[in-house]
Design a protein around this motif. Sequence first.
Motif, PDB file in Angstrom:
ATOM      1  N   VAL A   1      -9.737  27.372   8.981  1.00  0.00           N
ATOM      2  CA  VAL A   1     -10.784  27.572   8.725  1.00  0.00           C
ATOM      3  C   VAL A   1     -11.762  27.306   9.842  1.00  0.00           C
ATOM      4  O   VAL A   1     -11.869  25.937  10.183  1.00  0.00           O
ATOM      5  CB  VAL A   1     -11.328  27.285   7.323  1.00  0.00           C
ATOM      6  CG1 VAL A   1     -12.771  27.526   7.032  1.00  0.00           C
ATOM      7  CG2 VAL A   1     -10.352  27.871   6.175  1.00  0.00           C
ATOM      8  N   ASP A   2     -12.436  28.070  10.619  1.00  0.00           N
ATOM      9  CA  ASP A   2     -13.342  27.608  11.475  1.00  0.00           C
ATOM     10  C   ASP A   2     -12.655  26.925  12.726  1.00  0.00           C
ATOM     11  O   ASP A   2     -13.167  25.628  12.905  1.00  0.00           O
ATOM     12  CB  ASP A   2     -14.397  26.856  11.163  1.00  0.00           C
ATOM     13  CG  ASP A   2     -15.405  27.617  10.395  1.00  0.00           C
ATOM     14  OD1 ASP A   2     -15.482  29.052  10.651  1.00  0.00           O
ATOM     15  OD2 ASP A   2     -16.411  27.369   9.707  1.00  0.00           O
TER      16      ASP A   2
ATOM     17  N   LYS B   1     -10.281  24.633  12.083  1.00  0.00           N
ATOM     18  CA  LYS B   1      -9.745  23.424  11.654  1.00  0.00           C
ATOM     19  C   LYS B   1      -8.373  23.722  10.658  1.00  0.00           C
ATOM     20  O   LYS B   1      -8.453  24.630   9.890  1.00  0.00           O
ATOM     21  CB  LYS B   1     -10.698  22.857  10.829  1.00  0.00           C
ATOM     22  CG  LYS B   1     -10.120  21.406  10.177  1.00  0.00           C
ATOM     23  CD  LYS B   1     -11.424  20.878   9.342  1.00  0.00           C
ATOM     24  CE  LYS B   1     -10.586  19.656   8.426  1.00  0.00           C
ATOM     25  NZ  LYS B   1     -11.487  19.516   7.205  1.00  0.00           N
TER      26      LYS B   1
ATOM     27  N   ILE C   1      -6.333  23.939   7.771  1.00  0.00           N
ATOM     28  CA  ILE C   1      -6.352  23.309   6.325  1.00  0.00           C
ATOM     29  C   ILE C   1      -4.965  23.361   5.637  1.00  0.00           C
ATOM     30  O   ILE C   1      -4.635  22.341   4.938  1.00  0.00           O
ATOM     31  CB  ILE C   1      -7.466  24.249   5.586  1.00  0.00           C
ATOM     32  CG1 ILE C   1      -8.565  24.358   6.347  1.00  0.00           C
ATOM     33  CG2 ILE C   1      -7.569  23.878   4.108  1.00  0.00           C
ATOM     34  CD1 ILE C   1      -9.430  23.132   6.514  1.00  0.00           C
TER      35      ILE C   1
ATOM     36  N   ASN D   1     -10.243  17.541  -4.302  1.00  0.00           N
ATOM     37  CA  ASN D   1     -11.175  18.500  -3.601  1.00  0.00           C
ATOM     38  C   ASN D   1     -11.005  18.438  -2.225  1.00  0.00           C
ATOM     39  O   ASN D   1     -10.860  17.412  -1.702  1.00  0.00           O
ATOM     40  CB  ASN D   1     -12.829  17.844  -3.985  1.00  0.00           C
ATOM     41  CG  ASN D   1     -13.538  18.774  -5.152  1.00  0.00           C
ATOM     42  OD1 ASN D   1     -13.177  20.153  -4.808  1.00  0.00           O
ATOM     43  ND2 ASN D   1     -14.446  18.345  -5.684  1.00  0.00           N
ATOM     44  N   GLY D   2     -11.168  19.603  -1.626  1.00  0.00           N
ATOM     45  CA  GLY D   2     -11.018  19.632  -0.303  1.00  0.00           C
ATOM     46  C   GLY D   2      -9.271  19.888   0.241  1.00  0.00           C
ATOM     47  O   GLY D   2      -9.084  19.692   1.468  1.00  0.00           O
ATOM     48  N   SER D   3      -8.451  19.889  -0.650  1.00  0.00           N
ATOM     49  CA  SER D   3      -7.150  19.650  -0.247  1.00  0.00           C
ATOM     50  C   SER D   3      -6.628  20.917   0.219  1.00  0.00           C
ATOM     51  O   SER D   3      -5.747  21.137   0.802  1.00  0.00           O
ATOM     52  CB  SER D   3      -6.155  19.088  -1.522  1.00  0.00           C
ATOM     53  OG  SER D   3      -6.276  19.963  -2.626  1.00  0.00           O
ATOM     54  N   GLY D   4      -7.188  22.133  -0.172  1.00  0.00           N
ATOM     55  CA  GLY D   4      -6.940  23.251   0.412  1.00  0.00           C
ATOM     56  C   GLY D   4      -6.381  24.373  -0.766  1.00  0.00           C
ATOM     57  O   GLY D   4      -5.933  25.341  -0.466  1.00  0.00           O
ATOM     58  N   LYS D   5      -6.806  24.193  -1.957  1.00  0.00           N
ATOM     59  CA  LYS D   5      -6.150  24.882  -3.090  1.00  0.00           C
ATOM     60  C   LYS D   5      -7.261  26.106  -3.065  1.00  0.00           C
ATOM     61  O   LYS D   5      -6.385  27.396  -3.172  1.00  0.00           O
ATOM     62  CB  LYS D   5      -6.940  24.135  -4.454  1.00  0.00           C
ATOM     63  CG  LYS D   5      -6.158  22.823  -4.632  1.00  0.00           C
ATOM     64  CD  LYS D   5      -6.486  22.127  -5.983  1.00  0.00           C
ATOM     65  CE  LYS D   5      -7.735  22.105  -6.221  1.00  0.00           C
ATOM     66  NZ  LYS D   5      -8.615  20.958  -5.383  1.00  0.00           N
ATOM     67  N   SER D   6      -8.254  26.408  -2.748  1.00  0.00           N
ATOM     68  CA  SER D   6      -8.781  27.636  -2.768  1.00  0.00           C
ATOM     69  C   SER D   6      -8.314  28.411  -1.457  1.00  0.00           C
ATOM     70  O   SER D   6      -8.224  29.741  -1.609  1.00  0.00           O
ATOM     71  CB  SER D   6     -10.446  27.624  -2.809  1.00  0.00           C
ATOM     72  OG  SER D   6     -10.979  26.909  -3.923  1.00  0.00           O
ATOM     73  N   THR D   7      -8.215  27.622  -0.300  1.00  0.00           N
ATOM     74  CA  THR D   7      -7.685  28.310   0.714  1.00  0.00           C
ATOM     75  C   THR D   7      -6.341  28.982   0.335  1.00  0.00           C
ATOM     76  O   THR D   7      -6.202  30.101   0.846  1.00  0.00           O
ATOM     77  CB  THR D   7      -7.582  27.334   1.804  1.00  0.00           C
ATOM     78  OG1 THR D   7      -8.747  26.578   2.135  1.00  0.00           O
ATOM     79  CG2 THR D   7      -6.963  27.926   3.135  1.00  0.00           C
TER      80      THR D   7
HETATM   81  P1  ADP Z   1      -9.941  22.773  -2.742  1.00  0.00           P
HETATM   82  O1  ADP Z   1     -10.159  23.990  -3.184  1.00  0.00           O
HETATM   83  O2  ADP Z   1      -8.736  22.153  -2.912  1.00  0.00           O
HETATM   84  O3  ADP Z   1     -11.279  22.235  -2.890  1.00  0.00           O
HETATM   85  P2  ADP Z   1     -10.701  24.224  -0.057  1.00  0.00           P
HETATM   86  O4  ADP Z   1      -9.464  24.949   0.192  1.00  0.00           O
HETATM   87  O5  ADP Z   1     -12.137  24.744  -0.712  1.00  0.00           O
HETATM   88  O6  ADP Z   1     -10.014  23.246  -0.998  1.00  0.00           O
HETATM   89  O7  ADP Z   1     -11.261  23.566   1.267  1.00  0.00           O
HETATM   90  C1  ADP Z   1     -10.162  23.203   2.037  1.00  0.00           C
HETATM   91  C2  ADP Z   1     -10.822  22.382   3.196  1.00  0.00           C
HETATM   92  O8  ADP Z   1     -11.440  23.490   4.166  1.00  0.00           O
HETATM   93  C3  ADP Z   1     -12.058  21.522   2.931  1.00  0.00           C
HETATM   94  O9  ADP Z   1     -12.136  20.479   4.007  1.00  0.00           O
HETATM   95  C4  ADP Z   1     -13.341  22.477   3.307  1.00  0.00           C
HETATM   96  O10 ADP Z   1     -14.424  21.739   3.649  1.00  0.00           O
HETATM   97  C5  ADP Z   1     -12.565  23.267   4.367  1.00  0.00           C
HETATM   98  N1  ADP Z   1     -13.279  24.675   4.232  1.00  0.00           N
HETATM   99  C6  ADP Z   1     -12.994  25.778   3.228  1.00  0.00           C
HETATM  100  N2  ADP Z   1     -13.771  26.836   3.278  1.00  0.00           N
HETATM  101  C7  ADP Z   1     -14.253  26.673   4.327  1.00  0.00           C
HETATM  102  C8  ADP Z   1     -15.352  27.546   5.048  1.00  0.00           C
HETATM  103  N3  ADP Z   1     -15.781  28.693   4.617  1.00  0.00           N
HETATM  104  N4  ADP Z   1     -15.885  26.939   6.164  1.00  0.00           N
HETATM  105  C9  ADP Z   1     -15.670  25.816   6.545  1.00  0.00           C
HETATM  106  N5  ADP Z   1     -14.852  24.711   5.929  1.00  0.00           N
HETATM  107  C10 ADP Z   1     -14.282  25.081   4.827  1.00  0.00           C
END
Ligand code: ADP
Length: 251
Positions: free
Chosen positions: A11-12, A14, A16, A36-42
């Motif tokens: 993402v951007d 980086k 993930i 939080n931030g581990s990449g689940k939503s990703t």
């Molecule tokens: P989780 O769902 O486990 O909390 P995410 O998948 O939302 O984790 O995010 C994983 C990492 O990717 C985090 O470090 C978050 O800051 C980064 N991230 C996710 N979406 C974006 C985005 N749209 N822009 C910038 N960084 C993102």
Amino acid sequence: MLEIKGLRVAVDGKEILRGLDLSIDAGEVHAVMGPNGSGKSTLANVIAGRDGYQVLGGSVSYRGQDLLALAPEDRARAGVFLGFQYPVEIPGLSTAVFLRAAVNARRKHRGEEELDAMDFLVMVKGRMKELGIREDFLQRAINEGFSGGEKKRAEIFQMALLEPELVLLDEIDSGLDIDALRVVSDGINRLRAPDRAMLLVTHYRRLLDYVPPDRIHVLSEGLIVRSGGPELAGELEESGYGWLRAEAASA
Ligand code: ADP
Ligand code: MG
Ligand code: MG
């Protein structure tokens, strides 16, 4: 049903997800937990094909098909459903119109006849009752004026209508009080079926007490660092996620 191999996603710019493997058989419910931030939503978003993610490597196959090659709308037609962590309001788009279009797109994909407005209403109203969806639901714009709990309920309801084959639910439990959690969990459980697979993303064990998964995976910094049976949820609740950092540091 779903086979993910070596998936790397940025993402951007980086990275993930850093080489993630996961496979889910038809009929199974898997949970992905982690800090939080581990990449689940990703992970959920990439499977569904949402914008903003760069796939750097690896593969995602769905029923033997290369899912990453399909446009998001084609993934939806093929039965992939993503339930949102924060369902959005879409003022001006009628829920009835939207749902009928979505349901008919699925029916067409399966070679079934499309429903006219009348048949659709009869079908939908029956199902609304079952799930305790408020009566003005169809007349409103998508999610407009709904409380958080009502939005999640509506999300589960849409999912049931679409009869998806691969269900991805991202923190569907967040912000739900105990009654709403029960309704939502019942809705999910009703959809468990031998020809359907589910991936539940959650932070907490609570949802998994109501929807017991076949497997639980712990995601940390873009990798699955542990997988196990339902008992893993209890262990995580006791130990928290602190041990992950220790493990990552020693690795
Ligand atoms: P989780 O769902 O486990 O909390 P995410 O998948 O939302 O984790 O995010 C994983 C990492 O990717 C985090 O470090 C978050 O800051 C980064 N991230 C996710 N979406 C974006 C985005 N749209 N822009 C910038 N960084 C993102
Ligand atoms: Mg998060
Ligand atoms: Mg998330």
